[in-house]
Design a protein around this motif. Structure first.
Motif, PDB file in Angstrom:
ATOM      1  N   ARG A   1       0.758  -1.250  -0.089  1.00  0.00           N
ATOM      2  CA  ARG A   1       0.022  -0.024   0.128  1.00  0.00           C
ATOM      3  C   ARG A   1       0.965   1.266   0.163  1.00  0.00           C
ATOM      4  NH1 ARG A   1      -5.525  -0.832   3.244  1.00  0.00           N
ATOM      5  NH2 ARG A   1      -5.923   1.214   2.533  1.00  0.00           N
ATOM      6  N   GLN A   2       2.024   1.192   0.710  1.00  0.00           N
ATOM      7  CA  GLN A   2       3.070   2.392   0.735  1.00  0.00           C
ATOM      8  C   GLN A   2       3.553   2.403  -0.592  1.00  0.00           C
ATOM      9  OE1 GLN A   2       5.372   1.943   4.468  1.00  0.00           O
ATOM     10  NE2 GLN A   2       3.474   2.040   5.447  1.00  0.00           N
ATOM     11  N   SER A   3       3.971   1.328  -1.004  1.00  0.00           N
ATOM     12  CA  SER A   3       4.762   1.521  -2.116  1.00  0.00           C
ATOM     13  C   SER A   3       3.941   1.965  -3.303  1.00  0.00           C
ATOM     14  CB  SER A   3       5.430  -0.117  -2.701  1.00  0.00           C
ATOM     15  OG  SER A   3       6.141  -0.540  -1.812  1.00  0.00           O
TER      16      SER A   3
END
Ligand code: SAM
Length: 220
Positions: free
Chosen positions: A121-123
């Motif tokens: 999700r962060q990537s």
């Protein structure tokens, strides 16, 4: 009455015998992965070959994979991309993606692969902030943690060009989606995901009961 062939082990073997063209490097990767306790997470060689066909059929140059493990689907995709094509692979595990890196080198496709290790999700949030990323991808394969499929799908739609294709693995979850007694987080997330995509007018949709169930969603 519907015509539906029964796909038991004998039929799977037959299909492999008339169609499978697994490159040696992918066979070696499968052998190496089979030594791991979670080897079952790997897609089948037939599925890898199918992904490769799709990548070529839509003329993809820029691909994204969410859930790399040891790299079978990532390498299948990379090997199908044309010279200059690129696949970004997202996974949380350094240990497993190091195997993908090793085999990408052996397959001669290291320069086509960009691995980003961390929570997907962060990537994805970082990828979407990058200039020129939104609307630039042709093909996305989703095969990571099931609880986040809806979020991965939304990110994929933002990153894809119109006419780009999302392929989602495990949407039938070995049949558990049909069994109401199964109320674990993965099964309930997959049921909700399937209903969400069914009602999503932004895509042209097909769900195919091949392998563990595959969803194809083409961005309008
Ligand atoms: C089913 S495996 C992927 C199989 C792979 N496509 C193949 O062909 O072998 C799922 C992968 O998702 C990764 N994963 C699970 N949760 C994740 C997360 N939150 N962010 C990124 N990767 C995650 C796991 O590390 C695992 O490698």
């Amino acid at each position: 009455m519907r015509i539906q062939v029964t796909v038991d082990e004998a039929m799977q073997d037959y299909v492999a015998s008339i169609s499978l063209r697994e490159p040696d490097v992918l066979r070696d990767l499968r052998k190496k992965t089979s030594e791991l306790p979670l080897a079952l997470m790997q897609i089948s060689p037939e599925q890898g070959q199918f992904l490769a066909l799709l990548v070529k059929a839509i003329g993809a140059r820029r691909a994204l994979e969410i859930g790399v493990f040891t790299g079978y689907s990532l390498l299948s995709t990379a090997m199908a991309l044309p010279a200059g094509g690129r696949v970004v692979g997202l996974d949380i595990s350094e240990e497993w993606t190091s195997i993908a890196r090793e085999f990408a080198g052996r397959a001669g496709v290291a320069e086509k692969i960009e691995l980003r290790v961390g929570d997907a999700r962060q990537s994805l949030a970082a990828l979407m902030r990058e200039n020129g990323s939104a609307g630039s991808f042709d093909f996305v394969f989703i095969d990571a943690d099931k609880e986040n499929y809806a979020a991965y799908y939304e990110a994929a739609l933002e990153l894809l060009r119109p006419g780009g294709l999302i392929v989602v693995d495990n949407v039938l979850w070995h049949g558990a989606v049909l069994d109401e007694a199964q109320q674990d987080s993965e099964t309930t997330a997959l049921r909700a995901f399937n209903a969400k995509v069914r009602d999503d007018k932004r895509v042209v949709l097909s769900v195919v009961p091949f392998a563990d169930g595959l969803t194809f969603a083409l961005k309008r």
